[in-house]
Motif scaffolding. Structure first.
Motif, PDB file in Angstrom:
ATOM      1  N   LEU A 376      44.477  33.555  54.966  1.00  0.00           N
ATOM      2  CA  LEU A 376      43.453  34.353  54.279  1.00  0.00           C
ATOM      3  C   LEU A 376      44.111  35.195  53.193  1.00  0.00           C
ATOM      4  O   LEU A 376      45.140  35.843  53.425  1.00  0.00           O
ATOM      5  CB  LEU A 376      42.727  35.240  55.286  1.00  0.00           C
ATOM      6  N   VAL A 377      43.498  35.150  52.014  1.00  0.00           N
ATOM      7  CA  VAL A 377      44.029  35.913  50.876  1.00  0.00           C
ATOM      8  C   VAL A 377      42.907  36.730  50.245  1.00  0.00           C
ATOM      9  O   VAL A 377      41.725  36.431  50.419  1.00  0.00           O
ATOM     10  CB  VAL A 377      44.661  34.971  49.817  1.00  0.00           C
ATOM     11  N   THR A 378      43.292  37.758  49.501  1.00  0.00           N
ATOM     12  CA  THR A 378      42.287  38.606  48.846  1.00  0.00           C
ATOM     13  C   THR A 378      41.624  37.815  47.718  1.00  0.00           C
ATOM     14  O   THR A 378      42.260  37.029  47.035  1.00  0.00           O
ATOM     15  CB  THR A 378      42.931  39.876  48.260  1.00  0.00           C
ATOM     16  N   ASN A 379      40.329  38.060  47.549  1.00  0.00           N
ATOM     17  CA  ASN A 379      39.594  37.313  46.540  1.00  0.00           C
ATOM     18  C   ASN A 379      38.473  38.145  45.923  1.00  0.00           C
ATOM     19  O   ASN A 379      37.503  37.601  45.417  1.00  0.00           O
ATOM     20  CB  ASN A 379      39.007  36.037  47.187  1.00  0.00           C
ATOM     21  N   GLY A 380      38.604  39.465  45.986  1.00  0.00           N
ATOM     22  CA  GLY A 380      37.548  40.309  45.416  1.00  0.00           C
ATOM     23  C   GLY A 380      37.982  41.754  45.423  1.00  0.00           C
ATOM     24  O   GLY A 380      39.094  42.078  45.855  1.00  0.00           O
ATOM     25  N   GLY A 381      37.118  42.639  44.933  1.00  0.00           N
ATOM     26  CA  GLY A 381      37.431  44.064  44.849  1.00  0.00           C
ATOM     27  C   GLY A 381      37.386  44.713  46.216  1.00  0.00           C
ATOM     28  O   GLY A 381      38.358  45.292  46.705  1.00  0.00           O
ATOM     29  N   ARG A 382      36.221  44.616  46.838  1.00  0.00           N
ATOM     30  CA  ARG A 382      36.136  45.106  48.212  1.00  0.00           C
ATOM     31  C   ARG A 382      36.518  43.926  49.102  1.00  0.00           C
ATOM     32  O   ARG A 382      35.889  42.870  49.047  1.00  0.00           O
ATOM     33  CB  ARG A 382      34.723  45.606  48.518  1.00  0.00           C
ATOM     34  N   VAL A 383      37.530  44.089  49.904  1.00  0.00           N
ATOM     35  CA  VAL A 383      38.114  42.956  50.634  1.00  0.00           C
ATOM     36  C   VAL A 383      37.583  42.896  52.071  1.00  0.00           C
ATOM     37  O   VAL A 383      37.096  41.854  52.508  1.00  0.00           O
ATOM     38  CB  VAL A 383      39.656  43.044  50.606  1.00  0.00           C
ATOM     39  N   LEU A 384      37.703  44.011  52.788  1.00  0.00           N
ATOM     40  CA  LEU A 384      37.313  44.020  54.204  1.00  0.00           C
ATOM     41  C   LEU A 384      36.523  45.284  54.523  1.00  0.00           C
ATOM     42  O   LEU A 384      36.745  46.333  53.910  1.00  0.00           O
ATOM     43  CB  LEU A 384      38.568  44.031  55.093  1.00  0.00           C
ATOM     44  N   SER A 385      35.622  45.175  55.485  1.00  0.00           N
ATOM     45  CA  SER A 385      34.976  46.330  56.092  1.00  0.00           C
ATOM     46  C   SER A 385      35.504  46.422  57.516  1.00  0.00           C
ATOM     47  O   SER A 385      35.258  45.524  58.327  1.00  0.00           O
ATOM     48  CB  SER A 385      33.459  46.112  56.179  1.00  0.00           C
ATOM     49  N   VAL A 386      36.237  47.479  57.817  1.00  0.00           N
ATOM     50  CA  VAL A 386      36.781  47.639  59.167  1.00  0.00           C
ATOM     51  C   VAL A 386      35.910  48.673  59.893  1.00  0.00           C
ATOM     52  O   VAL A 386      35.839  49.833  59.485  1.00  0.00           O
ATOM     53  CB  VAL A 386      38.253  48.091  59.124  1.00  0.00           C
ATOM     54  N   VAL A 387      35.223  48.227  60.938  1.00  0.00           N
ATOM     55  CA  VAL A 387      34.222  49.062  61.603  1.00  0.00           C
ATOM     56  C   VAL A 387      34.708  49.462  62.993  1.00  0.00           C
ATOM     57  O   VAL A 387      35.023  48.604  63.820  1.00  0.00           O
ATOM     58  CB  VAL A 387      32.880  48.305  61.715  1.00  0.00           C
ATOM     59  N   GLY A 388      34.765  50.763  63.233  1.00  0.00           N
ATOM     60  CA  GLY A 388      35.098  51.274  64.561  1.00  0.00           C
ATOM     61  C   GLY A 388      33.827  51.686  65.277  1.00  0.00           C
ATOM     62  O   GLY A 388      32.930  52.276  64.663  1.00  0.00           O
ATOM     63  N   LEU A 389      33.758  51.370  66.567  1.00  0.00           N
ATOM     64  CA  LEU A 389      32.580  51.742  67.363  1.00  0.00           C
ATOM     65  C   LEU A 389      33.012  52.697  68.452  1.00  0.00           C
ATOM     66  O   LEU A 389      34.036  52.473  69.112  1.00  0.00           O
ATOM     67  CB  LEU A 389      31.980  50.491  68.011  1.00  0.00           C
ATOM     68  N   GLY A 390      32.239  53.766  68.648  1.00  0.00           N
ATOM     69  CA  GLY A 390      32.600  54.727  69.691  1.00  0.00           C
ATOM     70  C   GLY A 390      31.374  55.423  70.234  1.00  0.00           C
ATOM     71  O   GLY A 390      30.265  55.243  69.725  1.00  0.00           O
ATOM     72  N   GLN A 391      31.610  56.238  71.253  1.00  0.00           N
ATOM     73  CA  GLN A 391      30.506  56.988  71.848  1.00  0.00           C
ATOM     74  C   GLN A 391      30.081  58.122  70.928  1.00  0.00           C
ATOM     75  O   GLN A 391      28.964  58.594  70.996  1.00  0.00           O
ATOM     76  CB  GLN A 391      30.913  57.562  73.217  1.00  0.00           C
ATOM     77  N   ASP A 392      30.995  58.577  70.096  1.00  0.00           N
ATOM     78  CA  ASP A 392      30.653  59.628  69.136  1.00  0.00           C
ATOM     79  C   ASP A 392      31.405  59.364  67.832  1.00  0.00           C
ATOM     80  O   ASP A 392      32.193  58.427  67.729  1.00  0.00           O
ATOM     81  CB  ASP A 392      30.986  61.017  69.702  1.00  0.00           C
ATOM     82  N   LEU A 393      31.126  60.225  66.851  1.00  0.00           N
ATOM     83  CA  LEU A 393      31.681  60.018  65.515  1.00  0.00           C
ATOM     84  C   LEU A 393      33.215  60.072  65.521  1.00  0.00           C
ATOM     85  O   LEU A 393      33.884  59.254  64.894  1.00  0.00           O
ATOM     86  CB  LEU A 393      31.108  61.088  64.589  1.00  0.00           C
TER      87      LEU A 393
END
Ligand code: AMP
Ligand code: GLY
Length: 424
Positions: A376-393
């Motif tokens: 996998l290689v970069t191919n755009g401006g915004r590359v990844l969305s890394v989403v963390g999930l938790g019980q609170d913020l």
């Protein structure tokens, strides 16, 4: 059920992820999709604004439901074309998509239906612009009427500069036809908020509220981007405020559409400003899920996304369970060096495999491609969305950044303050 999803961003990867969690979905085709959606279904290379090509794919694959991610195919009329053939589609037709496709139309619509919004003028020549600007104070808000991929709104402190920008827009130099009509409006202050709502044309239900981070650098500095991160829900949004948003924005929007004879099955994106008295004003409509908002709102949605969309197409959204959101999601967008300006592509992305099996950290692909050798290689401006999930913020923020720390590509940058102002 065989579903066709149109689009290729991290939003569509998140939509594909949410659809795949439903037992209703037996096959998922994504057009054109990306390296992330390829893990969840079959990508078919096709321009989703090419309506005849979409129709061909629908009949070839015997698709039962079409789900439209981005606005461009909606504005092009892809939903109308599918519906004419009897294919259920989640996404409004051309008329409904005008709420996003024309800011002049949407502002007049808000006015006709008494939906709170900044006072405005619609201008088609520089004389009108001058009058509209002179009756206002700085900062001046100048917006192109047409679709401009998030680059159509200008907030300018100097009057002469505002006039110059308007002139460039009107002449077509800056944004082509999109700028031939302008909206000049009062500048609102407060806290921005996104409320995504789902409607079948008769009922409207709000998803968990979210907040986008549009500027490229920490502390909301630097130029605007497509969105550098988001979180949902938003702790300062309480039930009375949500009720106000439903009563003053969402429900009047739906009844306005009905009065004007505009059928609508899809998403109403309310881009809001909440003032110091907790009063909402509508800045803009979009007619699809937000990006990056979808990447946080879908993971905390406890309902069945596919069943919800099918119910919308069958006008029985009122019968769908709408459980309370229990978790919090935080999305940190990792971007290419130079974005939102020019950037290089093709840098290998490392570390994704370490996050592959995590349920509390989701990685949605945007500007990513396969280099032909399975890397996998970069191919755009915004590359990844890394989403963390938790019980609170707090725990969701920690999860998101712990995911970000596992990933590396040359030139990468991201904001370090996503959700840090959430409890203001
Ligand atoms: P829009 O293209 O209408 O979504 O505007 C893009 C961004 O510009 C919004 O998300 C706001 O941050 C800002 N903006 C637009 N209109 C206004 C306004 N009237 N007052 C203050 N900020 C605005
Ligand atoms: N996050 C802004 C948008 O999707 O338009």
């Amino acid at each position: 059920m065989k579903i066709l999803l149109l689009g290729n961003g991290a939003r569509e990867h998140a939509m594909a992820w949410a659809l795949r969690r439903s037992s209703l979905v037996t096959s998922l085709t994504i057009a054109p999709g990306n390296s992330g959606t390829a893990m969840l279904g079959e990508n078919v290379p096709l321009d989703p604004t090419n309506v005849p090509a979409v129709l061909d794919l629908v009949s070839e694959k015997k698709i039962d439901l079409v789900v439209v991610g981005p606005e461009a195919p909606l504005v092009m009329g892809v939903s109308d074309a599918c519906r004419e053939k009897g294919i259920p589609v989640f996404g409004p037709g051309k008329k409904g998509a005008f709420l996003e496709g024309s800011k002049a139309f949407s502002k007049n619509f808000m006015k006709r239906h008494a939906i709170p919004t900044a006072p405005f003028d619609i201008c088609t020549d520089i004389g009108e612009v001058k009058k509209a600007l002179e009756k206002r104070r700085a900062p001046y808000v100048v917006k192109a009427d047409g679709l401009a991929a998030g680059k159509g709104a200008f907030i300018i402190h100097d009057l002469q500069e505002a006039l110059l920008t308007a002139e460039e827009l009107l002449s077509g130099k800056k944004l082509g036809k999109a700028g031939e009509t302008l909206v000049i409006e009062d500048c609102l202050s407060g806290m921005e908020l996104t409320v995504l709502a789902i409607t079948d044309g008769e009922n409207i239900k709000a998803l968990s509220p979210s907040q986008d981070h549009k500027r490229v650098f920490d502390d909301d500095l630097g130029p605007n981007t497509g969105g550098m991160g988001a979180y949902s829900p938003v702790p300062w949004v309480d039930e009375p405020l949500m009720e106000d948003i439903r009563k003053r924005v969402l429900e009047p929007t739906l009844s306005g559409l009905r009065e004007e004879g505009i059928p609508y099955c899809g998403v109403i994106y309310a881009g809001l400003m909440i003032d110091e008295n907790n009063q909402p004003s509508l800045i803009e409509y979009n007619v699809r899920l937000g990006d990056p908002e979808a990447q946080v709102v879908l993971p905390v949605f406890q309902g069945d996304f596919a069943k919800t969309l099918v119910a919308c197409c069958e006008r029985r959204l009122d019968q769908i369970a709408w459980p309370e959101t229990e978790r919090t999601a935080v999305d940190v967008v990792m971007a290419s060096g130079g974005y939102p300006g020019s950037y290089e592509k093709g840098f290998p992305i490392r570390g994704l495999e370490k996050l592959a099996d995590r349920e509390d950290i989701l990685v949605f692909h945007a500007g990513v491609s396969d280099d032909g050798h399975g890397r996998l290689v970069t191919n755009g401006g915004r590359v990844l969305s890394v989403v963390g999930l938790g019980q609170d913020l707090k725990s969701a923020v920690e999860k998101a950044y712990s995911g970000v720390r596992e990933i590396f590509f040359e030139g990468m940058h991201y904001r370090r303050d996503i959700a840090s102002r959430a409890s203001l």
